[in-house]
Design a protein around this motif. Structure first.
Motif, PDB file in Angstrom:
ATOM      1  N   VAL A  94       1.900 -44.914   9.088  1.00  0.00           N
ATOM      2  CA  VAL A  94       1.882 -45.742  10.286  1.00  0.00           C
ATOM      3  C   VAL A  94       3.030 -46.744  10.209  1.00  0.00           C
ATOM      4  N   VAL A  95       3.624 -47.041  11.360  1.00  0.00           N
ATOM      5  CA  VAL A  95       4.733 -47.990  11.440  1.00  0.00           C
ATOM      6  C   VAL A  95       4.276 -49.215  12.213  1.00  0.00           C
ATOM      7  N   ALA A  96       4.586 -50.391  11.688  1.00  0.00           N
ATOM      8  CA  ALA A  96       4.380 -51.646  12.409  1.00  0.00           C
ATOM      9  C   ALA A  96       5.760 -52.161  12.807  1.00  0.00           C
ATOM     10  N   LEU A  97       6.088 -52.022  14.095  1.00  0.00           N
ATOM     11  CA  LEU A  97       7.391 -52.410  14.627  1.00  0.00           C
ATOM     12  C   LEU A  97       7.312 -53.863  15.078  1.00  0.00           C
ATOM     13  N   LEU A  98       8.210 -54.692  14.577  1.00  0.00           N
ATOM     14  CA  LEU A  98       8.171 -56.123  14.847  1.00  0.00           C
ATOM     15  C   LEU A  98       9.101 -56.466  16.011  1.00  0.00           C
ATOM     16  N   HIS A  99       8.569 -57.151  17.010  1.00  0.00           N
ATOM     17  CA  HIS A  99       9.347 -57.534  18.182  1.00  0.00           C
ATOM     18  C   HIS A  99       9.739 -59.008  18.082  1.00  0.00           C
ATOM     19  N   PHE A 100      10.995 -59.311  18.452  1.00  0.00           N
ATOM     20  CA  PHE A 100      11.510 -60.675  18.431  1.00  0.00           C
ATOM     21  C   PHE A 100      12.116 -61.005  19.791  1.00  0.00           C
ATOM     22  N   ASP A 101      12.174 -62.293  20.094  1.00  0.00           N
ATOM     23  CA  ASP A 101      12.841 -62.716  21.314  1.00  0.00           C
ATOM     24  C   ASP A 101      14.270 -63.154  20.995  1.00  0.00           C
ATOM     25  N   GLY A 102      14.977 -63.656  22.007  1.00  0.00           N
ATOM     26  CA  GLY A 102      16.362 -64.049  21.833  1.00  0.00           C
ATOM     27  C   GLY A 102      16.563 -65.253  20.937  1.00  0.00           C
ATOM     28  N   ASP A 103      15.488 -65.976  20.656  1.00  0.00           N
ATOM     29  CA  ASP A 103      15.570 -67.134  19.761  1.00  0.00           C
ATOM     30  C   ASP A 103      15.117 -66.793  18.350  1.00  0.00           C
ATOM     31  N   ASP A 104      14.998 -65.504  18.041  1.00  0.00           N
ATOM     32  CA  ASP A 104      14.625 -65.021  16.710  1.00  0.00           C
ATOM     33  C   ASP A 104      13.195 -65.379  16.328  1.00  0.00           C
ATOM     34  N   GLU A 105      12.365 -65.605  17.339  1.00  0.00           N
ATOM     35  CA  GLU A 105      10.936 -65.812  17.108  1.00  0.00           C
ATOM     36  C   GLU A 105      10.222 -64.461  17.229  1.00  0.00           C
ATOM     37  N   ILE A 106       9.353 -64.172  16.288  1.00  0.00           N
ATOM     38  CA  ILE A 106       8.590 -62.939  16.373  1.00  0.00           C
ATOM     39  C   ILE A 106       7.549 -63.071  17.488  1.00  0.00           C
ATOM     40  N   THR A 107       7.477 -62.050  18.333  1.00  0.00           N
ATOM     41  CA  THR A 107       6.610 -62.130  19.517  1.00  0.00           C
ATOM     42  C   THR A 107       5.452 -61.147  19.490  1.00  0.00           C
ATOM     43  N   GLY A 108       5.519 -60.127  18.647  1.00  0.00           N
ATOM     44  CA  GLY A 108       4.432 -59.157  18.647  1.00  0.00           C
ATOM     45  C   GLY A 108       4.668 -58.048  17.641  1.00  0.00           C
ATOM     46  N   VAL A 109       3.615 -57.271  17.423  1.00  0.00           N
ATOM     47  CA  VAL A 109       3.656 -56.150  16.481  1.00  0.00           C
ATOM     48  C   VAL A 109       3.162 -54.912  17.212  1.00  0.00           C
ATOM     49  N   GLU A 110       3.995 -53.876  17.243  1.00  0.00           N
ATOM     50  CA  GLU A 110       3.635 -52.621  17.891  1.00  0.00           C
ATOM     51  C   GLU A 110       3.313 -51.583  16.829  1.00  0.00           C
ATOM     52  N   LEU A 111       2.166 -50.951  16.962  1.00  0.00           N
ATOM     53  CA  LEU A 111       1.736 -49.934  16.011  1.00  0.00           C
ATOM     54  C   LEU A 111       2.190 -48.559  16.491  1.00  0.00           C
ATOM     55  N   ILE A 112       2.844 -47.813  15.611  1.00  0.00           N
ATOM     56  CA  ILE A 112       3.309 -46.456  15.914  1.00  0.00           C
ATOM     57  C   ILE A 112       2.581 -45.502  14.975  1.00  0.00           C
ATOM     58  N   THR A 113       1.844 -44.562  15.551  1.00  0.00           N
ATOM     59  CA  THR A 113       1.033 -43.656  14.737  1.00  0.00           C
ATOM     60  C   THR A 113       1.332 -42.186  14.975  1.00  0.00           C
ATOM     61  N   ASP A 114       2.116 -41.860  16.006  1.00  0.00           N
ATOM     62  CA  ASP A 114       2.453 -40.462  16.264  1.00  0.00           C
ATOM     63  C   ASP A 114       3.195 -39.900  15.043  1.00  0.00           C
ATOM     64  N   PRO A 115       2.701 -38.808  14.441  1.00  0.00           N
ATOM     65  CA  PRO A 115       3.319 -38.288  13.210  1.00  0.00           C
ATOM     66  C   PRO A 115       4.807 -37.970  13.355  1.00  0.00           C
ATOM     67  N   VAL A 116       5.229 -37.502  14.528  1.00  0.00           N
ATOM     68  CA  VAL A 116       6.643 -37.197  14.738  1.00  0.00           C
ATOM     69  C   VAL A 116       7.476 -38.478  14.650  1.00  0.00           C
ATOM     70  N   ASP A 117       7.010 -39.537  15.278  1.00  0.00           N
ATOM     71  CA  ASP A 117       7.726 -40.811  15.237  1.00  0.00           C
ATOM     72  C   ASP A 117       7.689 -41.417  13.834  1.00  0.00           C
ATOM     73  N   VAL A 118       6.539 -41.338  13.177  1.00  0.00           N
ATOM     74  CA  VAL A 118       6.425 -41.884  11.826  1.00  0.00           C
ATOM     75  C   VAL A 118       7.388 -41.169  10.881  1.00  0.00           C
ATOM     76  N   LEU A 119       7.511 -39.845  11.027  1.00  0.00           N
ATOM     77  CA  LEU A 119       8.447 -39.093  10.184  1.00  0.00           C
ATOM     78  C   LEU A 119       9.872 -39.598  10.372  1.00  0.00           C
ATOM     79  N   ARG A 120      10.226 -39.935  11.603  1.00  0.00           N
ATOM     80  CA  ARG A 120      11.576 -40.449  11.858  1.00  0.00           C
ATOM     81  C   ARG A 120      11.806 -41.750  11.086  1.00  0.00           C
ATOM     82  N   TYR A 121      10.808 -42.622  11.055  1.00  0.00           N
ATOM     83  CA  TYR A 121      10.950 -43.866  10.300  1.00  0.00           C
ATOM     84  C   TYR A 121      10.963 -43.601   8.796  1.00  0.00           C
ATOM     85  N   CYS A 122      10.254 -42.578   8.333  1.00  0.00           N
ATOM     86  CA  CYS A 122      10.333 -42.193   6.928  1.00  0.00           C
ATOM     87  C   CYS A 122      11.755 -41.762   6.570  1.00  0.00           C
ATOM     88  N   GLN A 123      12.415 -41.081   7.491  1.00  0.00           N
ATOM     89  CA  GLN A 123      13.803 -40.676   7.271  1.00  0.00           C
ATOM     90  C   GLN A 123      14.723 -41.889   7.226  1.00  0.00           C
TER      91      GLN A 123
END
Length: 244
Positions: free
Chosen positions: A198-227
């Protein structure tokens, strides 16, 4: 309030099982199938809670009646949820850090100390450090690659000092030049790869403040992040060889 459900399809004949239903007004489905009761099978299910149940259905039911297209809707989780995931690792967590600064760092006492003295007397007995050491003792690997600019930004210099703390409690940190990261076409977004599933993608705004965490669980997408992880880890240098 009782939700209304409508039958989507069944390949059970007329005895009702297995059947796929959709809850009216939502994109949520309900599956009717044979209950799983074997304790050994339960033990293999990931994180099944006492109030949850599992059923078995034939592949044909989902292939025939399941939705054929899906509109991507980001699955956002809270920061406490991410912390819990990182605190219950099975075998590994891997982080790519790509930003030139993190606004949250600059709100800490350690940042102020770094500004005064150029280094930090890190507390290795706080709750975070104790948790990391406990994970390391269980054989859990926590690794990071930090993308750096030339010359280093102040935020990156702070993180180089911070690497002493991370490595003291069992993490392994490597650094990668931004030019190499761009050549490898690594993401510009920070992310955690958790247990390689599983991937936890961190979102930031223009002031470098973290704004949220997006969970990615699709195996095809997770494999891409493993690469991405494999490429970054191969080309990165250990932090004690990084430019200071």
């Amino acid at each position: 309030m009782t939700r209304r459900v409508r039958i989507v399809g069944t390949n059970s004949g007329n005895d009702g099982c297995p059947t796929l239903y959709q809850i009216d007004g939502t994109d949520t489905y309900l599956v009717q199938g044979d209950a799983v009761t074997d304790p050994g099978e339960f033990a293999q299910l990931r994180g099944l809670k006492d109030h949850e149940a599992a059923v078995t259905v034939p592949r044909a039911l989902l292939a025939t009646f399941g939705p054929k297209t899906a509109e991507h809707v980001p699955q956002m989780i809270s920061f406490p949820e991410l912390s819990r995931m990182l605190g219950t690792l099975e075998h590994s967590a891997w982080r790519l850090e790509t930003r030139r600064r993190y606004a949250s760092d600059e709100e800490t006492d350690t940042w102020a100390e770094f500004q005064r003295t150029g280094t930090v007397n890190w507390d290795l007995e706080d709750a975070w450090c104790l948790s990391r050491r406990e994970q390391a003792a269980r054989g859990v690997r926590v690794e990071r690659v930090r993308v750096q600019d030339d010359p280093l930004t102040e935020g990156q210099r702070y993180l180089l000092d911070n690497a002493r703390r991370n490595e003291a409690v069992g993490e392994t940190i490597r650094t990668l030049s931004r030019a190499t990261a761009q050549k490898l076409r690594l993401p510009e977004e920070d992310f955690w790869l958790i247990d390689s599933r599983v991937v936890a993608l961190l979102h930031f705004d223009g002031d470098d403040e973290i704004t949220g965490v997006e969970l990615i669980t699709d195996p095809v997408d997770v494999l891409r992040y493993c690469q991405f992880r494999e490429a970054a880890w191969h080309y990165a240098a250990s932090s004690n060889r990084a430019q200071r």
